[in-house]
Design an enzyme around this catalytic site. Sequence first.
Site, PDB file in Angstrom:
ATOM      1  N   ARG A   2       0.822  -1.218   0.000  1.00 40.68           N
ATOM      2  CA  ARG A   2       0.000   0.000   0.000  1.00 40.68           C
ATOM      3  C   ARG A   2       0.855   1.267   0.000  1.00 40.68           C
ATOM      4  O   ARG A   2       0.438   2.284  -0.551  1.00 40.68           O
ATOM      5  CB  ARG A   2      -0.940  -0.005   1.197  1.00 40.68           C
ATOM      6  CG  ARG A   2      -2.050  -0.999   0.997  1.00 40.68           C
ATOM      7  CD  ARG A   2      -2.948  -1.070   2.182  1.00 40.68           C
ATOM      8  NE  ARG A   2      -4.148  -1.820   1.831  1.00 40.68           N
ATOM      9  CZ  ARG A   2      -4.976  -2.332   2.718  1.00 40.68           C
ATOM     10  NH1 ARG A   2      -4.744  -2.179   4.000  1.00 40.68           N
ATOM     11  NH2 ARG A   2      -6.035  -2.981   2.328  1.00 40.68           N
ATOM     12  N   GLY A  28     -13.425  -4.075  -0.190  1.00 34.19           N
ATOM     13  CA  GLY A  28     -14.797  -3.614   0.044  1.00 34.19           C
ATOM     14  C   GLY A  28     -15.229  -2.581  -0.985  1.00 34.19           C
ATOM     15  O   GLY A  28     -16.353  -2.633  -1.505  1.00 34.19           O
ATOM     16  N   GLY A  79     -10.859  -9.497  -1.610  1.00 38.45           N
ATOM     17  CA  GLY A  79      -9.797  -9.944  -0.716  1.00 38.45           C
ATOM     18  C   GLY A  79      -9.133 -11.268  -1.049  1.00 38.45           C
ATOM     19  O   GLY A  79      -7.926 -11.329  -1.260  1.00 38.45           O
ATOM     20  N   LYS A  84     -19.773 -18.015  -0.311  1.00 41.76           N
ATOM     21  CA  LYS A  84     -21.228 -17.877  -0.179  1.00 41.76           C
ATOM     22  C   LYS A  84     -21.898 -17.123  -1.319  1.00 41.76           C
ATOM     23  O   LYS A  84     -21.368 -16.132  -1.814  1.00 41.76           O
ATOM     24  CB  LYS A  84     -21.534 -17.114   1.117  1.00 41.76           C
ATOM     25  CG  LYS A  84     -21.236 -17.905   2.355  1.00 41.76           C
ATOM     26  CD  LYS A  84     -21.558 -17.073   3.562  1.00 41.76           C
ATOM     27  CE  LYS A  84     -21.376 -17.866   4.840  1.00 41.76           C
ATOM     28  NZ  LYS A  84     -21.443 -16.979   6.005  1.00 41.76           N
TER      29      LYS A  84
HETATM   30  P1  AMP Z   1     -15.181 -15.196  -0.055  1.00 41.82           P
HETATM   31  O1  AMP Z   1     -14.627 -14.396   1.090  1.00 41.82           O
HETATM   32  O2  AMP Z   1     -16.671 -15.302  -0.069  1.00 41.82           O
HETATM   33  O3  AMP Z   1     -14.598 -14.774  -1.393  1.00 41.82           O
HETATM   34  O4  AMP Z   1     -14.716 -16.691   0.198  1.00 41.82           O
HETATM   35  C1  AMP Z   1     -13.370 -17.081   0.204  1.00 41.82           C
HETATM   36  C2  AMP Z   1     -13.257 -18.378   0.925  1.00 41.82           C
HETATM   37  O5  AMP Z   1     -14.035 -19.360   0.289  1.00 41.82           O
HETATM   38  C3  AMP Z   1     -11.846 -18.914   0.960  1.00 41.82           C
HETATM   39  O6  AMP Z   1     -11.362 -18.832   2.267  1.00 41.82           O
HETATM   40  C4  AMP Z   1     -12.005 -20.366   0.497  1.00 41.82           C
HETATM   41  O7  AMP Z   1     -11.315 -21.273   1.326  1.00 41.82           O
HETATM   42  C5  AMP Z   1     -13.485 -20.600   0.629  1.00 41.82           C
HETATM   43  N1  AMP Z   1     -13.954 -21.671  -0.284  1.00 41.82           N
HETATM   44  C6  AMP Z   1     -13.735 -21.794  -1.597  1.00 41.82           C
HETATM   45  N2  AMP Z   1     -14.262 -22.930  -2.067  1.00 41.82           N
HETATM   46  C7  AMP Z   1     -14.836 -23.562  -1.031  1.00 41.82           C
HETATM   47  C8  AMP Z   1     -15.541 -24.812  -0.883  1.00 41.82           C
HETATM   48  N3  AMP Z   1     -15.744 -25.598  -1.916  1.00 41.82           N
HETATM   49  N4  AMP Z   1     -15.979 -25.137   0.348  1.00 41.82           N
HETATM   50  C9  AMP Z   1     -15.744 -24.322   1.396  1.00 41.82           C
HETATM   51  N5  AMP Z   1     -15.100 -23.136   1.320  1.00 41.82           N
HETATM   52  C10 AMP Z   1     -14.650 -22.756   0.122  1.00 41.82           C
END
Ligand code: AMP
Length: 395
Positions: free
Chosen positions: A35, A376, A353, A197
């Site tokens: 940064r 964000g 992130g 999610k």
């Molecule tokens: P996000 O912050 O929503 O972008 O999610 C990122 C996280 O999703 C990472 O820490 C990954 O380990 C997790 N992730 C990716 N694929 C899977 C999966 N198939 N099952 C559980 N967690 C996952």
Amino acid sequence: MKTLQDFNFKNKKALIRVDFNVPFDEHFNVTDATRIEAAKPTIDKIIADGGSVILMSHLGRPKGKEDRFSLKHIVKTASEILGTEVQFASDCRGDEVQNAAKNLQPGEVLLLENLRFYKEEESGDVAFAKELASLGDIYVNDAFGTAHRAHASTTIIARFFPENKCFGILLAKEIESLNKVLKNSEKPVTAVLGGSKVSSKITVIENILDKIDHMIIGGGMTFTFVKALGGKIGNSICEDDKMELALEILKLAKQKGVQIHLPVDMVIADSFSNDAKTQIVDVDKIPDGWQGLDAGPKSLEAIRKVIMESKTILWNGPLGVFEMPKFANGTISLGNFIAESTANGAFSLVGGGDSVAAVKQFGLEPKMSYVSTGGGAMLEMLEGKSLPGIAAFAE
Ligand code: AMP
């Protein structure tokens, strides 16, 4: 909206909002100076013009004046990176900083103490913003990471510089890169959305469906779609309350002519662990007791084809649990496909992130067209929201 190139800073004091919210080790050594390095082009241009620089930033989330959140800890690193001795004001308001700013000579750099030592920063206090504004002649915002916050130093302050304000080089580049995906994109446009999610990405999905040709869905999000379509997902993560929404997204995408690509096979594991037993199965035939943790080879082959045909690529979110080496292959492969497509002339933007962390971890950063610095803020722009720190420049 003006940019840095619209000003000559000779004998002017530039008041720059930067994002120097960097991580430390236990001895207060900066462990990732990205940064600070990112703000250097803006600072260099002002100094080269014959101006002086006043830097203001936040660091962490202090409750009042806490020494561990003092920006004094970054002075040494900042001086090394900027190639000049950075002066430090042990407060960001009051007589000391007023005098230091007044006495600042062309070529000199002054760093103010953490803005968040005052609650007035985050509450967007007008009097506090006015005090900060009195320190400089021209206000420059180069902190994309906080552009989605209506804080005193990121947004409110802009009103005290009706003419003399502009974006820094970093912030201008962030906006330009996002516009290359959302507004003036070359087709076909592909968005890869992974991560854990559906719920955290839903607004992004809804907003970008009008702007893309292909949407590749991966990561943990996959299973909400697969289960909604009647597949067996075993113990994979799933948001049951979002299954209807998933079906609606698929319907909407069809109406809008967006091709959705869901994984067809998965690396499944008998526990959420790097030591788990694994096998590869069809995405909709995962046995009970097993969970899908990474994209399988057939899925990756299909993803490769889409990525190689794309002219614009947006990537947000990993394809698997890349933090565990056993389930990193999908995310690494995707990164390599995007790198290859970029080398062939596509424009690629990585943001959010975890995908940024993955790209850095696997050494792919230089092979992407642009890697966003603001998680964000980037997500809010992808959601179609107006960011206060950017909107303030249109007023
Ligand atoms: P996000 O912050 O929503 O972008 O999610 C990122 C996280 O999703 C990472 O820490 C990954 O380990 C997790 N992730 C990716 N694929 C899977 C999966 N198939 N099952 C559980 N967690 C996952």
